[in-house]
Design an enzyme around this catalytic site. Structure first.
Site, PDB file in Angstrom:
ATOM      1  N   ASN A 135       0.813  -1.228   0.000  1.00 31.01           N
ATOM      2  CA  ASN A 135       0.000   0.000   0.000  1.00 31.01           C
ATOM      3  C   ASN A 135       0.841   1.270   0.000  1.00 31.01           C
ATOM      4  O   ASN A 135       0.314   2.367   0.091  1.00 31.01           O
ATOM      5  CB  ASN A 135      -0.971  -0.005   1.196  1.00 31.01           C
ATOM      6  CG  ASN A 135      -0.264   0.090   2.536  1.00 31.01           C
ATOM      7  OD1 ASN A 135       0.940   0.345   2.605  1.00 31.01           O
ATOM      8  ND2 ASN A 135      -1.005  -0.109   3.608  1.00 31.01           N
ATOM      9  N   LYS A 136       2.147   1.152  -0.109  1.00 31.61           N
ATOM     10  CA  LYS A 136       2.998   2.351  -0.052  1.00 31.61           C
ATOM     11  C   LYS A 136       3.016   3.065  -1.414  1.00 31.61           C
ATOM     12  O   LYS A 136       2.391   2.616  -2.367  1.00 31.61           O
ATOM     13  CB  LYS A 136       4.406   1.967   0.414  1.00 31.61           C
ATOM     14  CG  LYS A 136       4.431   1.470   1.872  1.00 31.61           C
ATOM     15  CD  LYS A 136       4.284   2.597   2.893  1.00 31.61           C
ATOM     16  CE  LYS A 136       3.832   2.139   4.269  1.00 31.61           C
ATOM     17  NZ  LYS A 136       4.828   1.555   5.126  1.00 31.61           N
ATOM     18  N   ILE A 137       3.765   4.175  -1.502  1.00 33.15           N
ATOM     19  CA  ILE A 137       3.726   5.006  -2.722  1.00 33.15           C
ATOM     20  C   ILE A 137       4.115   4.187  -3.955  1.00 33.15           C
ATOM     21  O   ILE A 137       3.480   4.274  -4.994  1.00 33.15           O
ATOM     22  CB  ILE A 137       4.667   6.225  -2.580  1.00 33.15           C
ATOM     23  CG1 ILE A 137       4.313   7.004  -1.321  1.00 33.15           C
ATOM     24  CG2 ILE A 137       4.670   7.059  -3.859  1.00 33.15           C
ATOM     25  CD1 ILE A 137       3.681   8.332  -1.483  1.00 33.15           C
TER      26      ILE A 137
END
Ligand SMILES: *Cc1c(COP(=O)(O)O)cnc(C)c1O
Length: 370
Positions: A184-186
């Site tokens: 779910n990170k950038i």
């Protein structure tokens, strides 16, 4: 898989990703050596403006390695915010050091330099600046404190790849920086992390420790007790492809935030502010309810969103309130508590369309205007 129509954070994975990962699989270099590791590290260094970058298994072990490379251990103290993901504090515990929790700025939600000085003593070795939800911390003030007292400054930029502080990308503003590439990170590599630094000694130490402590010149000769904390070539292939979309992700996230700010009209909502010296990466676009202006509490708003098919997340609980950290003495962290009790992360994925943002904003407005 997921009951929600609109998820809080889902990755955007395209043809480039498929192409590079397939190439890595076909090449036979499926483990922790291969061309994509080097390409990903080089591209990453160039992007964040750091001399060296080293891939890791995830962001948590990146933090562990960063602390080890700085020789932080038993008897040492490390200053950090309590309002962060648990890894920031856990890594301090892994090396046997003591976390010292301080309050955050009420507007930008990051560690407040004003609260640090009184916590510094002869045991203090480092400050960890977490760029929370993508917004950079006040790095100039933190750097000058670190310089004045001879402390290391570590950036936990796990949530902030692409964020800018006074026109410079985060990741080269302290002694060492870490990033996460969780789903779910950038950007994502499935699981993955990176350590960036301008210091060749720190970089060498990180590379030694993540590779079983094996001498770079003498095979199977181990100078220290190391770890296997390496990333695979498959993950790096995914990461390299994601890097090629990073600029477009950052632009899309700015647009999403701007739309929310235009459309959410409820008087009881304040956004995590973007300071005029900062460009947030908008990892999670976040709001806080003002309990003096609405009868609806955070959890009720979240359940109303959930009924409307919208996933959201509560802002992190404060670390010093959770069982493994309860015995650490902490002052009242007034701003952190208000944000933690009343904050919500809105859906922030680059895959969101503007119709959905409209819908989410209406649900929030209606719930708060009842
Ligand atoms: C995600 C995250 C980490 C840890 O990253 P993992 O890759 O999940 O281990 C560390 N710090 C912060 C602030 C994070 O959000």
């Amino acid at each position: 898989m997921n009951k929600y129509k609109i998820e809080v954070a889902s990755p955007v994975i395209g043809n480039k990703e498929l192409e590079y990962v397939t190439d890595a699989v076909r090449s036979g270099w499926v483990s922790s050596r291969g061309k994509y590791i080097n390409l990903f590290e080089e591209k990453f260094s160039e992007y964040v403006g750091a001399k060296y970058s080293s891939t890791t298994m995830n962001g948590t072990v990146a933090l562990h390695l960063a602390l080890l490379a700085l020789n932080i251990g038993k008897g040492d103290e490390v200053i950090l915010p309590s309002l962060t993901f648990i890894s920031t504090a856990n890594a301090i515990r892994y090396v046997g050091a003591t976390p010292i929790f301080v309050d955050v700025n009420e507007k930008n939600w990051n560690i407040s330099p004003d609260n640090i000085k009184e916590k510094i003593n002869s045991k203090t070795k480092a400050i960890i600046a977490v760029h929370l939800y993508g917004h950079p911390a006040e790095m100039d003030e933190l750097s000058s404190l670190a310089r004045e007292f001879g402390l290391f400054l570590i950036e936990d930029a796990a949530e902030a790849l692409g964020a800018e502080y006074k026109g410079k990308k985060v990741g080269s503003l302290g002694d060492v920086s870490i990033f996460s590439f969780y789903g779910n990170k950038i950007i994502t590599t499935g699981e993955g992390g990176m350590i960036s630094t301008n210091n060749s000694k720190i970089n060498q130490q990180v590379n030694l420790l993540k590779n079983h402590g094996m001498s770079p010149t003498k095979r199977y000769w181990h100078e220290v007790v190391g770890f296997n904390y390496r990333m695979t070539n498959l993950q790096a292939a995914l990461g390299l492809a994601q890097m090629e979309s990073l600029d477009s992700f950052i632009i899309k996230k700015r647009e999403i935030r701007a739309s929310y700010q235009r459309l959410i009209e409820a008087k009881s909502v304040v956004f995590q502010s973007e300071e005029n010296w900062a460009k947030s990466a908008n990892w999670m676009i976040s709001i806080k309810l003002d309990p003096t202006k609405t009868d609806i509490c955070r959890d009720l708003l979240m359940s109303k969103m959930s009924e409307a098919g919208i996933e959201s997340r509560p802002v992190f609980p404060l670390i010093h309130k959770m069982p493994p950290y309860k015995h650490y003495l902490v002052d009242d962290l007034i701003n952190s508590s208000a944000i933690s009790d009343n904050g919500i992360n809105l859906p922030s994925s680059c895959s969101l369309d503007f119709e959905s943002i409209d819908y989410i904003s209406n649900v929030v407005n209606e719930a708060l205007e009842e």
